[in-house]
Write a protein that holds these residues in place. Structure first.
Motif, mmCIF file in Angstrom:
data_model
loop_
_atom_site.group_PDB
_atom_site.id
_atom_site.type_symbol
_atom_site.label_atom_id
_atom_site.label_comp_id
_atom_site.label_asym_id
_atom_site.label_seq_id
_atom_site.Cartn_x
_atom_site.Cartn_y
_atom_site.Cartn_z
ATOM 1 N N THR A 105 26.659 94.001 43.079
ATOM 2 C CA THR A 105 27.727 94.754 42.428
ATOM 3 C C THR A 105 29.026 94.626 43.206
ATOM 4 O O THR A 105 29.059 94.898 44.415
ATOM 5 C CB THR A 105 27.370 96.247 42.317
ATOM 6 N N PHE A 106 30.074 94.199 42.491
ATOM 7 C CA PHE A 106 31.411 94.361 43.042
ATOM 8 C C PHE A 106 31.915 95.708 42.553
ATOM 9 O O PHE A 106 32.093 95.921 41.354
ATOM 10 C CB PHE A 106 32.354 93.246 42.580
ATOM 11 N N ASN A 107 32.110 96.627 43.458
ATOM 12 C CA ASN A 107 32.551 97.980 43.123
ATOM 13 C C ASN A 107 34.072 98.005 43.098
ATOM 14 O O ASN A 107 34.725 97.896 44.133
ATOM 15 C CB ASN A 107 32.008 98.971 44.145
ATOM 16 N N HIS A 108 34.629 98.174 41.912
ATOM 17 C CA HIS A 108 36.088 98.212 41.776
ATOM 18 C C HIS A 108 36.684 99.476 42.385
ATOM 19 O O HIS A 108 37.892 99.616 42.483
ATOM 20 C CB HIS A 108 36.483 98.121 40.305
ATOM 21 N N ASN A 109 35.821 100.401 42.801
ATOM 22 C CA ASN A 109 36.236 101.674 43.405
ATOM 23 C C ASN A 109 36.933 102.591 42.412
ATOM 24 O O ASN A 109 37.675 103.499 42.806
ATOM 25 C CB ASN A 109 37.116 101.444 44.639
ATOM 26 N N TRP A 110 36.650 102.356 41.135
ATOM 27 C CA TRP A 110 37.158 103.233 40.082
ATOM 28 C C TRP A 110 36.005 103.791 39.246
ATOM 29 O O TRP A 110 36.169 104.079 38.059
ATOM 30 C CB TRP A 110 38.122 102.461 39.166
ATOM 31 N N TYR A 111 34.851 103.919 39.853
ATOM 32 C CA TYR A 111 33.693 104.383 39.095
ATOM 33 C C TYR A 111 33.932 105.774 38.524
ATOM 34 O O TYR A 111 34.412 106.668 39.209
ATOM 35 C CB TYR A 111 32.436 104.420 39.958
ATOM 36 N N SER A 112 33.553 105.925 37.251
ATOM 37 C CA SER A 112 33.524 107.251 36.645
ATOM 38 C C SER A 112 32.228 107.950 37.049
ATOM 39 O O SER A 112 31.299 107.323 37.554
ATOM 40 C CB SER A 112 33.579 107.132 35.120
ATOM 41 N N THR A 170 46.150 95.780 35.143
ATOM 42 C CA THR A 170 45.990 96.534 36.390
ATOM 43 C C THR A 170 44.739 96.149 37.153
ATOM 44 O O THR A 170 44.479 96.707 38.215
ATOM 45 C CB THR A 170 45.913 98.038 36.070
ATOM 46 N N CYS A 171 43.952 95.192 36.640
ATOM 47 C CA CYS A 171 42.565 95.032 37.111
ATOM 48 C C CYS A 171 42.259 93.687 37.756
ATOM 49 O O CYS A 171 41.113 93.227 37.705
ATOM 50 C CB CYS A 171 41.615 95.274 35.945
ATOM 51 N N TRP A 172 43.251 93.035 38.384
ATOM 52 C CA TRP A 172 42.953 91.741 38.997
ATOM 53 C C TRP A 172 41.822 91.850 39.998
ATOM 54 O O TRP A 172 40.936 90.980 40.052
ATOM 55 C CB TRP A 172 44.202 91.176 39.700
ATOM 56 N N HIS A 173 41.812 92.902 40.783
ATOM 57 C CA HIS A 173 40.795 92.986 41.840
ATOM 58 C C HIS A 173 39.388 93.040 41.247
ATOM 59 O O HIS A 173 38.440 92.517 41.824
ATOM 60 C CB HIS A 173 41.045 94.204 42.747
ATOM 61 N N CYS A 174 39.243 93.647 40.074
ATOM 62 C CA CYS A 174 37.943 93.716 39.418
ATOM 63 C C CYS A 174 37.577 92.360 38.807
ATOM 64 O O CYS A 174 36.472 91.857 39.014
ATOM 65 C CB CYS A 174 37.959 94.794 38.344
ATOM 66 N N HIS A 175 38.527 91.760 38.071
ATOM 67 C CA HIS A 175 38.263 90.454 37.461
ATOM 68 C C HIS A 175 37.889 89.418 38.519
ATOM 69 O O HIS A 175 36.943 88.651 38.341
ATOM 70 C CB HIS A 175 39.503 89.952 36.711
ATOM 71 N N SER A 176 38.641 89.407 39.599
ATOM 72 C CA SER A 176 38.411 88.415 40.640
ATOM 73 C C SER A 176 37.141 88.720 41.440
ATOM 74 O O SER A 176 36.323 87.847 41.706
ATOM 75 C CB SER A 176 39.626 88.364 41.575
ATOM 76 N N GLY A 177 36.976 89.987 41.797
ATOM 77 C CA GLY A 177 35.817 90.364 42.594
ATOM 78 C C GLY A 177 34.502 90.169 41.873
ATOM 79 O O GLY A 177 33.493 89.791 42.488
ATOM 80 N N CYS A 178 34.494 90.410 40.560
ATOM 81 C CA CYS A 178 33.264 90.224 39.785
ATOM 82 C C CYS A 178 32.834 88.760 39.749
ATOM 83 O O CYS A 178 31.653 88.462 39.517
ATOM 84 C CB CYS A 178 33.453 90.731 38.359
ATOM 85 N N ASP A 235 43.856 90.672 53.670
ATOM 86 C CA ASP A 235 43.495 91.680 52.666
ATOM 87 C C ASP A 235 42.671 91.073 51.530
ATOM 88 O O ASP A 235 41.703 91.671 51.051
ATOM 89 C CB ASP A 235 44.746 92.326 52.063
ATOM 90 N N VAL A 236 43.075 89.890 51.068
ATOM 91 C CA VAL A 236 42.423 89.301 49.894
ATOM 92 C C VAL A 236 41.303 88.330 50.266
ATOM 93 O O VAL A 236 40.702 87.700 49.384
ATOM 94 C CB VAL A 236 43.449 88.569 48.993
ATOM 95 N N HIS A 237 40.994 88.237 51.554
ATOM 96 C CA HIS A 237 39.911 87.341 51.968
ATOM 97 C C HIS A 237 38.588 87.630 51.237
ATOM 98 O O HIS A 237 37.863 86.692 50.876
ATOM 99 C CB HIS A 237 39.699 87.431 53.483
ATOM 100 N N PRO A 238 38.217 88.894 50.997
ATOM 101 C CA PRO A 238 36.945 89.145 50.293
ATOM 102 C C PRO A 238 36.896 88.575 48.879
ATOM 103 O O PRO A 238 35.812 88.482 48.298
ATOM 104 C CB PRO A 238 36.873 90.683 50.244
ATOM 105 N N PHE A 239 38.038 88.196 48.334
ATOM 106 C CA PHE A 239 38.075 87.687 46.963
ATOM 107 C C PHE A 239 38.088 86.156 46.922
ATOM 108 O O PHE A 239 38.175 85.570 45.840
ATOM 109 C CB PHE A 239 39.321 88.228 46.240
ATOM 110 N N GLN A 240 37.972 85.533 48.097
ATOM 111 C CA GLN A 240 37.982 84.077 48.135
ATOM 112 C C GLN A 240 36.675 83.509 47.605
ATOM 113 O O GLN A 240 35.589 84.014 47.891
ATOM 114 C CB GLN A 240 38.192 83.587 49.585
#
Length: 797
Positions: free
Chosen positions: A97-104, A146-154, A217-222
């Motif tokens: 799981t890539f957790n976008h940190n916006w979990y409901s 607003t969701c690049w980090h989610c799209h990329s991290g997934c 900062d963005v290394h985890p998304f490489q």
């Protein structure tokens, strides 16, 4: 109802030209609509064998390692993917799981529930809150979302795990062909290491760096390098098994306690339920492309025959432009002002909307689920699951014996397997249809029987899945008795089924097998469909109850489609008492279907508050004996109600002409490949296809517009009455070689009205024919209550 903006839209659904990858064919039909029909012509058993081969090879090669990577969020698709991999194919996946940190709160519950339900080993990566906030701001200006980090991290994180743990197979869920214009089932997007970058993230981590975001900062998304990814591949289950997102949602909800929640800027409660920010994602899409989540959901409902295109636009126009509550949270975490936000989004606006003023509507209330990230909470108080209880009915042998004795005489069944029926009876769930065998018209997909659609072109075709209505029958404890005979592609060519009252007579063509199966007692219930009169006519000729509900209440998913705006599913029964029960089993329920649910829940529309007011319509083309019988019966029942001899609006005189234009045009489109094998197509269908080829796109669209006008006219007309009453057919069943005369059946189909055959009359030859009652669109429950009233008063036998 018209779309919000002056753009080109798919002629079948509500998607505009600004959809990414938007493509339409010569008829103006978008790729997603085309894909929805491709699904009905794919041999899913063959594809499932391909999937099994891939998974078996992965298991064989994994040795003591995990068999595959299962990227998951806890959403509806994640749950279904886990069910398929673990329970169906006995895989041992590593959940990632890539957790976008916006979990409901609901999303967190669903994720933990999933992990515990399937006993999954699990790895999660969660970027820190400050970085998520900064990436959200950067994402807006870079990709208009607003969701690049989610799209990329997934995309990146599961791939990183696959490389580092040496697990070369990643298994995703829905195919991109399901609802997007970027792919089709015949031309899928190939998965590679940059799949998520190309499809959703759009920007690489390097492109996201700026004065407040560093490369560290963005290394985890490489992404891993190309050489590291050699041999690693990803597949989508939806490319190999028939995908029915709503049915699967209901399945994981009912079987595993997966929870829906209210989601901003949507009218269904399941898509992106794991996140508290989908409202922002969809609002930016609206500001950029002029459509959002309600459009996507309406498109699916339109394709599944649950909304008209115009009803879809009505929902879209009220929902897509809503300013989400999540915008306040976004402005808070990014430090942006609202004016700045709109300025950025205006720069992202696509060309057809560049100079358009976009309406933004205020929300009338706060969201039911709080728009704030949820950290942790116990799930036990939420999880409630009812365990199915098996039914071991012995009555099934009575039906098996009846079918074996009578079907050789009347040929109602296309395929029947007594051992399969016995097996289903032993394994059936407990429910309102416990142990009851149901005949399935051979246009509905069935997992355990072929679906041949009345054509030699599809002989022995096995789709490998159940249509959604078949699934609903099983879920209610019902049994698939077998496949009943249908006309060729449910059109007009008469099949082998014989009328049980006189074998020289027409049994009613399209749904004849189902009507005869019920009329002879082989089954008490059977499914049918109606594009003109294919439920009402066979019900009338065979002397049974036949109900065609309002268009939009029974999903067509997994069912042969001939005409988008006409095809309506329904059923036959031998008893009045079964009508409402079966209707409630088959139809859609709840807030995910807001238009129909609001009316079906409205007591003012569904309950009688005065003496019944009935509009009596005389069809002068009917046989004289039939008209006399109708008026004589009307005189009997009139003591308890107000019956008015009514005249239809003059616009209704063009019904048959409008219907023919829509019908023939659609047939020429949907069956163009079949028509290439002329020797295997009936002359009547080939002629209709040929006629359809000469109908222009402009003529077709005008006919659709005319249909919408008539729907509105008849809705207004029926608002003055509780019930409409006429003959079901012009009289008794004609001889098999005779052409059926025009009746009023297709008028109510064209106008989306609920209609029901009452088997009350006998011709001078002793043959049955029916009275037809119909109602205002979506007043189905009122119509059924009227029929129950007639039964209570002994006006029906």
């Amino acid at each position: 109802m018209k779309p919000l903006f002056n753009m080109n839209y798919c002629v079948r659904c509500c998607i505009p030209e600004t959809e990414e990858g938007h493509q339409v064919d010569d008829m103006g039909i978008c790729r997603a609509c085309q894909s929805s029909e491709q699904k009905m012509h794919i041999d899913w058993e063959v594809r499932e064998k391909e999937l099994r081969k891939i998974l078996d090879e992965a298991k064989a090669n994994s040795k003591n390692n995990y068999d595959c990577i299962l990227p998951l969020s806890g959403g509806k698709d994640s749950f279904f993917q886990a069910h398929v991999l673990v329970n169906v194919y006995k895989m041992k996946p590593l959940a990632v799981t890539f957790n976008h940190n916006w979990y409901s709160e609901t999303g967190w519950y669903n994720l933990i529930n999933l992990l515990e339900t399937f006993n999954l080993d699990h790895i999660m990566f969660t970027p820190n809150r400050g970085l998520v906030n900064k990436l959200a701001k950067r994402s807006l200006s870079e990709i208009g979302d607003t969701c690049w980090h989610c799209h990329s991290g997934c995309g990146a994180f599961p791939l990183q795990v696959a490389v580092n743990f040496k697990i070369p197979l990643l298994v995703y869920g829905e195919s991109a062909a399901e609802s997007q214009g970027r792919a089709s089932y015949y031309e899928p997007i190939k998965y590679d290491r940059e799949y998520f970058t190309k499809v959703s993230a759009k920007k690489t981590p390097e492109q996201m760096t700026c004065d407040y975001i560093t490369a560290k900062d963005v290394h985890p998304f490489q992404l891993p390098t190309a050489s590291e990814c050699e041999g690693v591949t990803g597949i989508h289950l939806g490319s190999y098994i028939f995908w029915d997102g709503e049915r699967q949602t209901e399945f994981v909800r009912d079987e595993y306690g997966w929870k829906e929640t209210e989601i901003e800027n949507a009218y269904k409660k399941y898509k992106s339920a794991e996140c508290m920010m989908p409202g922002m994602h969809d609002f930016t899409c609206y500001l950029k492309r002029g459509f959002a989540r309600a459009t996507d959901q309406a498109n699916i409902d339109v394709r599944n025959g649950l909304l008209t295109r115009e009803e879809g636009f009505k929902l879209i126009n009220n929902i897509d432009p809503l300013r989400p509550e999540a915008l306040d949270y976004f402005l808070k975490i990014t430090g942006m002002s609202e004016d700045e936000f709109y300025r950025v989004m205006k720069e992202q606006r696509k060309l057809p909307l560049r100079d358009t003023l976009l309406t933004v509507l205020p929300k009338s209330r706060t969201n039911a689920e709080r728009i704030l990230p949820f950290a942790e909470q116990l799930i036990e108080k939420h999880r409630v699951i009812e365990t199915p209880v098996g039914n071991k009915s012995t009555d099934i042998e009575v039906y098996i014996k009846c079918i074996q004795e009578l079907d050789p005489k009347f040929h109602a069944f296309q395929s029947f397997n007594p051992e399969q029926l016995r097996k289903e009876a032993k394994e059936a769930r407990k429910g309102v249809l416990s142990g009851i065998p149901v005949g399935i018209k051979d246009i509905f997909n069935t997992k355990d029987y072929p679906t041949e659609m009345g054509s030699p072109l599809w002989k022995d075709f096995r789709p490998g899945n159940d249509a959604r209505v078949v699934y609903n029958i099983k879920r209610a404890g019902g049994l698939v008795a077998g496949k009943t005979v249908t006309a060729e592609f449910a059109v007009h060519s008469l099949g082998k089924t014989l009328n049980p009252h006189d074998i020289s007579r027409n049994p009613g063509t399209s749904s004849s097998g189902s009507a005869v199966a019920v009329a002879t007692g082989m089954v008490p219930i059977a499914l049918g469909s109606q594009t003109a009169g294919s439920i009402i006519r066979p019900a009338s000729y065979c002397g049974v109850y036949g109900f065609k509900p309002s268009f939009g209440l029974i999903p067509r998913t997994g069912t042969l489609k001939t005409t988008d705006s006409l095809d309506t599913l329904g059923f036959f029964t031998s008893r009045v008492e079964d009508l409402e029960t079966v209707f409630n089993v088959l139809r859609v329920h709840g807030d995910n279907y807001p238009i129909s649910n609001a009316i079906l829940s409205d007591d003012k529309r569904q309950k009688q508050s005065r003496p019944w007011k009935v509009a009596l319509l005389d069809w002068k083309l009917s046989e004289m004996y039939a008209r006399k019988d109708l008026f004589a019966w009307t005189a009997i029942i009139s003591d308890d109600m107000e019956i008015v001899e009514a005249k239809l609006p003059s616009e209704m005189e063009r019904c048959h002409e409008i219907h023919a234009t829509i019908y023939n045009s659609a047939l020429s489109h949907y069956f163009q490949n079949e028509a290439k094998k002329k020797e295997l197509v009936s002359p009547i269908l080939y002629e209709m296809i040929e006629n359809g080829r000469h109908i222009s796109k402009e003529q077709y669209i005008k006919a659709l517009n005319d249909q919408e006008e008539l729907i509105s006219i008849m809705d207004e007309f029926m608002s003055n009455y509780d019930i409409g009453l006429c003959l079901s057919t012009v009289g008794e069943a004609p001889l098999r070689e005779e052409i059926e005369k025009d009746d009023q059946c297709l008028m109510w189909t064209l106008c989306h009205l609920p209609t029901l055959n009452l088997p009350v009359f006998k011709s001078p030859n002793g043959l049955p024919f029916g009275a037809q009652v119909f109602g205002r669109k979506y007043n189905d429950l009122l119509l059924l209550r009227f029929v129950n009233y007639l039964k209570t008063c002994n006006y029906l036998t």
